[in-house]
Motif scaffolding. Structure first.
Motif, mmCIF file in Angstrom:
data_model
loop_
_atom_site.group_PDB
_atom_site.id
_atom_site.type_symbol
_atom_site.label_atom_id
_atom_site.label_comp_id
_atom_site.label_asym_id
_atom_site.label_seq_id
_atom_site.Cartn_x
_atom_site.Cartn_y
_atom_site.Cartn_z
ATOM 1 N N TRP A 219 0.830 -1.190 0.000
ATOM 2 C CA TRP A 219 0.000 0.000 0.000
ATOM 3 C C TRP A 219 0.867 1.244 0.000
ATOM 4 N N SER A 220 1.992 1.222 0.706
ATOM 5 C CA SER A 220 2.901 2.368 0.726
ATOM 6 C C SER A 220 3.440 2.648 -0.669
ATOM 7 N N MET A 221 3.821 1.608 -1.369
ATOM 8 C CA MET A 221 4.347 1.787 -2.729
ATOM 9 C C MET A 221 3.273 2.370 -3.643
ATOM 10 N N ALA A 222 2.048 1.892 -3.501
ATOM 11 C CA ALA A 222 0.962 2.394 -4.347
ATOM 12 C C ALA A 222 0.701 3.874 -4.076
ATOM 13 N N GLN A 223 0.694 4.256 -2.794
ATOM 14 C CA GLN A 223 0.475 5.652 -2.441
ATOM 15 C C GLN A 223 1.567 6.539 -3.040
ATOM 16 N N THR A 224 2.793 6.051 -3.049
ATOM 17 C CA THR A 224 3.926 6.847 -3.531
ATOM 18 C C THR A 224 3.932 6.950 -5.046
ATOM 19 N N MET A 225 3.764 5.831 -5.709
ATOM 20 C CA MET A 225 3.894 5.816 -7.169
ATOM 21 C C MET A 225 2.762 6.556 -7.855
ATOM 22 N N HIS A 289 12.680 6.449 -9.804
ATOM 23 C CA HIS A 289 12.836 5.041 -10.194
ATOM 24 C C HIS A 289 12.346 4.116 -9.080
ATOM 25 N N LEU A 290 11.279 4.514 -8.379
ATOM 26 C CA LEU A 290 10.851 3.751 -7.211
ATOM 27 C C LEU A 290 10.487 2.318 -7.571
ATOM 28 N N PHE A 291 9.808 2.141 -8.696
ATOM 29 C CA PHE A 291 9.400 0.784 -9.062
ATOM 30 C C PHE A 291 10.623 -0.105 -9.280
ATOM 31 N N ARG A 292 11.665 0.454 -9.963
ATOM 32 C CA ARG A 292 12.886 -0.325 -10.188
ATOM 33 C C ARG A 292 13.741 -0.420 -8.918
ATOM 34 N N MET A 293 13.568 0.541 -8.024
ATOM 35 C CA MET A 293 14.324 0.536 -6.778
ATOM 36 C C MET A 293 13.803 -0.510 -5.792
ATOM 37 N N LEU A 294 12.541 -0.856 -5.918
ATOM 38 C CA LEU A 294 11.893 -1.729 -4.949
ATOM 39 C C LEU A 294 12.587 -3.079 -4.831
ATOM 40 N N SER A 295 12.880 -3.698 -5.958
ATOM 41 C CA SER A 295 13.500 -5.029 -5.916
ATOM 42 C C SER A 295 14.879 -5.020 -5.256
ATOM 43 N N PRO A 296 15.807 -4.103 -5.633
ATOM 44 C CA PRO A 296 17.104 -4.085 -4.952
ATOM 45 C C PRO A 296 17.005 -3.854 -3.452
#
Length: 352
Positions: A219-225, A289-296
């Motif tokens: 949910w945090s990622m969704a709010q941010t992106m 680049h949050l979406f790409r940053m998430l995995s690392p």
């Protein structure tokens, strides 16, 4: 006021032991060689000193509320269920006077945080500890490999067998204070504060431990992106931070996370490879680049050079942090201010 139950040996068990001693002496005489002399008695082996155990139980923790709080009656074990921080300190002073050798916490991360914080005001040298995981979140128990059905009896057996694992808590000092104002294992600022509020919502719908972490993170990622430029998630938090005596720098951070845990829930690796000591993760705001940053960030890798510029992992000995907004320590919100964050002295925890 704290309540306490002290166990004692049953009278029948004491009498049985005496009868056994008499029978053993008779057998020894019967087996002796017939030389006219009694066998030379062996020097008695001194009995090991009893392990004095003090248990702090949280009757309001998740599992204790659901299944009931079990209080077993054993020798040299004292139980207390203090319902205020003042009562907790009083109980710990009593335990210190009793010179307990094992302090057992029956509760979750929040109960452990409160016990370690109060103990810093009471004990000159903290005794060995054990955790009985019965809270909504049990991050330290997961780190130490403590099973869900771990009991006080299991903890005592592990301590007597010398099975301990060391972990240093995160200590937070305010201003010029010499004693820590709080002790815990997972500290977060910025987006972590808002994510924890979401985690509390997941608890209300029955999600705990790793499930709660995953739901609040998603949910945090969704709010941010998908939020706009003025979205509080993207805007971040103004934090003045200095590592290991270096001059503090004012930064706009999306996330600050610090911990001394070596294994995180659901296999997350925000600090990279597992290792002891204080570890720090900072993510700049607004996060690019949050979406790409998430995995690392979640898997402990570095990602591409462009992605790696947005976050940093370090191993500071000590942090000086100044922030108007508060911070989360093991699930509870504390006021911000002028803070020193460091790793405390290692604590020995009984483990399987």
């Amino acid at each position: 006021m704290a309540t306490r139950i002290d166990g004692r040996l049953p009278v029948g068990q004491t009498l049985a032991g005496r009868v056994g001693d008499v029978l053993c002496r008779r057998n020894a005489l019967a087996d002796a060689p017939r030389t006219g002399r009694l066998p030379t008695p062996r020097a008695p082996v001194p009995a090991p000193a009893p392990l004095r155990v003090g248990v702090i139980a949280n009757g309001r923790s998740h599992r204790n509320l659901k299944q009931g709080m079990r209080l077993d009656h054993w020798p040299d074990v004292s139980y207390a269920a203090p319902d205020t921080f003042e009562a907790l300190e009083e109980t710990l002073r009593d335990y210190a006077a009793r010179d307990i050798g094992l302090l057992v916490v029956n509760g979750g991360d929040g109960t452990l945080r409160d016990v370690m914080t109060a103990a810093a005001q009471v004990f000159e040298t903290l005794p060995a500890m054990a955790i009985i995981p019965s809270g909504k979140t049990n991050a330290l128990a997961l780190d130490l490999g403590i099973p869900d059905d771990w009991t006080v009896r299991d903890a005592i057996a592990a301590a007597r067998a010398g099975r301990f694992v060391q972990r240093a808590p995160v200590e937070i000092l305010r201003g010029q204070d010499k004693r820590p104002a709080a002790r815990g294992f997972l500290l977060g600022m910025g987006g972590f504060v808002r994510a924890t509020e979401l985690a509390q919502s997941t608890h209300r719908v029955g999600a705990f431990n790793g499930v709660a972490v995953a739901l609040s993170l998603g949910w945090s990622m969704a709010q941010t992106m998908f939020g706009g430029a003025d979205n509080e998630w993207r805007r971040g938090t103004t934090i003045r931070i200095g590592e290991d005596g270096r001059a503090p720098v004012t930064r706009q951070l999306y996330l600050l996370l610090a911990s001394t845990l070596e294994r995180m829930p659901v296999g997350l690796k925000p600090f990279g490879r597992p290792r002891p000591g204080l570890k720090l993760l900072t993510v700049d705001a607004p996060p690019r680049h949050l979406f790409r940053m998430l995995s690392p960030i979640l898997t402990g890798t570095t990602g591409s050079p462009a992605v790696a510029k947005g976050f940093a992992r370090t191993d500071p000995h000590q942090l000086r942090v100044t922030a108007d907004e508060g911070f989360i320590l093991d699930g509870e919100l504390f006021a911000g201010g002028d803070l020193t964050i460091r790793a405390g002295a290692p604590i020995r925890f009984a483990a399987p």
